[in-house]
Design an enzyme around this catalytic site. Sequence first.
Site, PDB file in Angstrom:
ATOM      1  CG  ASP A  11      -4.879  -0.552   0.901  1.00 58.75           C
ATOM      2  OD1 ASP A  11      -5.121  -1.621   1.470  1.00 58.75           O
ATOM      3  OD2 ASP A  11      -4.722  -0.451  -0.330  1.00 58.75           O
TER       4      ASP A  11
ATOM      5  CB  SER B 205      -0.938   0.036   1.215  1.00 64.54           C
ATOM      6  OG  SER B 205      -1.995  -0.798   0.995  1.00 64.54           O
ATOM      7  CB  SER B 206       3.813   2.392  -1.844  1.00 63.48           C
ATOM      8  OG  SER B 206       3.445   2.125  -3.174  1.00 63.48           O
TER       9      SER B 206
END
Length: 481
Positions: free
Chosen positions: A212, A167-168
Site C-alpha cells: 500500500d 488502503s485509507s
Amino acid sequence: MSADGLQLRRLFNVCTVQYISVLMEKNPPNIKVLISADQRLQRLKEAFHVKYEEFPLFYACAPGRVNLIGEHIDYCGYAVLPMAIEQNILAAVSVNNSQTIHLANTDPRYKDFTTSINEVTIDRENPQWYYYFLCGVKGIQEQLSLSPLTGLRCVVDGSIPASSGLSSSSALVCCAGLVTMEANQQSVSKVTLAETCARCERYIGTEGGGMDQSISFLAEEGTAKLIEFNPLRATDVKLPDGAVFVIANSCVEMNKAASSHFNIRVVECRIATKVLGKVRGLDWTGLQKLGELQTELGLSLEKMLGLVEEVLHPEPYSRDEVCKILGITAEYFSTSILSANTQHEVSHFKLYQRARHVYAEAARVLRFKAVCDSAPATAVPELGQLMNQSHASCRDLYECSCPELDQLVDICLQAGAVGSRLTGAGWGGCTVSMVPVERMDSFLRTVKEQYYKPDARRAALLKQSLFTTRPGGGATIFTEE
Ligand code: ADP
Ligand code: NG1
C-alpha cells in the site's frame, strides 16, 4: 538537496498550485486530479483557517489504491499488482515553534488530538485515527534521526472509504510521513519514503507487507504497477484497452488493527515457512516468509506447490503438532513465532491452505503481468479468469472473504464483468471487477439494482460505493501560488 539522483525541492507550476517537493520529477502529477478539483482544497483551507486562525504553509496528499491481483502475498515477499486510485488523504499544514503537534480532521468522526513533539507514542490497543498519523511522524523521525521535531498544525481531509480494502490507513500514514519530511525541511527519495512508511505503519499492530505504501509513493498516472520487494521496485503494467476496472464496496467494514484476522494469516504463513523449511533440512529459525523459503530452495513456484502437497496436510495443525515438528517449547512458539494480538486468538493453523494460496497467487500475478505485456487478442478474458481464480482462492483457501463479498462478486460476474474479486485485506470492503467497455452501462445498472437498491443502508452509500477507476498518480506535496 538530492537523494537517489533526484534533484529535490525545485519548483514546478502546476494548475493553480505549486508542486514543491519534486518527488515525481519525471511525471509531475496533475494536482487538480489528485485533489479532485479546487473546491476540496478551498474547503480544507477554510477549515484550517477556522481551526487555527492562520493559513496553511503547504499541503500533502497520498492516494489509496486498488489491488488488481496478488492478495495477501506482499508480506510473504511476493510481487503484487496495484494501481493508485483518485481518492486520497489530503492534509493542510503549518509549522511553528510550539513543540506540539495539533491534528484535526474535516470529518467529525475523527476527533482533534494534540501531543508534545517529545511524546510521539502509538497506542496499538486503541487504534484511533491520530495514531496512524503518528506512525508516519515517528517513522520519518527515526529514519532521519530528527531531534527535535518541528511543531505543526494540521487538518486532514480524506476521500477514501475507511476499512474497505482501499488502503485509507496507509494513505494516512504516507501523508503524515510526507508532512513530517516537508515540515522539517528534509528530502527523502520515494523508495525510502515507501519503505519507511511500510515499516512504521506496523507500529499500529498490523504486520502488512508494504504494497500500500509502495504504490502510494511510486504510482504514476495512466499505469498500474508491478511492485516487487527486497529491493523495492515498481514496473509499469499497461492495462488492456477495451476494459474498465470498477470498484464496488460491499459496505461491510473491517478494521484490521482492531481485529486479529490479518495477523493470524501472517502467522500461519510464517509457521508454514518454518515447517516446510525444517522438513527440507534448512535452518528454519531465520526463515520468516514463504518467498524466502523458495529462494533458499531455488525451486519454481510450481515446484513449491508440489512441496506443499507433499509435506503439509489439509487438516489444521494444533500448537502441539507445530511445536513437535519444529522441536520447540510452547513458550518459544508464543514469544518467537506468534505476534502480540495472536497469542490467544487461535489454536489451530491451516498451513496447507494458506501456503497453497500464496504460491498459486504469486504465479497468477506474474501471469497477469505477462498477459498485459504481450497484449494478445484474448487478454481481457484471460485477465478476467486470473481475477476469478484469485477470488476463489481468497474465499476457499485463504478464507479472507465474507458472504457479502461473495454475493457481490457473483452479481458483478452476472452483470457482465469478465473477472471480479475482493481487493485488499478482505473480510469485507471492496471488490474490483474488469468490465468490457461496451457492457459498462448495463453492468453499473445491474449491480445497483441487485446489490445496493434492495438494502437501505447500501442504497444510502451507493454514490461513494460503486465507481470506475483509472490508474492515478502518487503522493505529492504542494503549495499555493
Ligand atoms: P483500510 O483498508 O482502509 O486501510 P484499516 O481498517 O486498516 O482500513 O484502517 C482504517 C482506519 O484508518 C480508520 O479506522 C481510521 O482510523 C483511519 N482513517 C481512514 N481514513 C481516515 C480519514 N479520512 N481521516 C482520519 N483517519 C482515517
Ligand atoms: P488493506 O487492504 O489496506 O487492509 C492489507 C495490507 C497489505 C496487504 C493486503 C492484502 C497493511 C497496511 N496492508 O491491505 O500490505 O497485505 O492487506 O493483500 O497492512
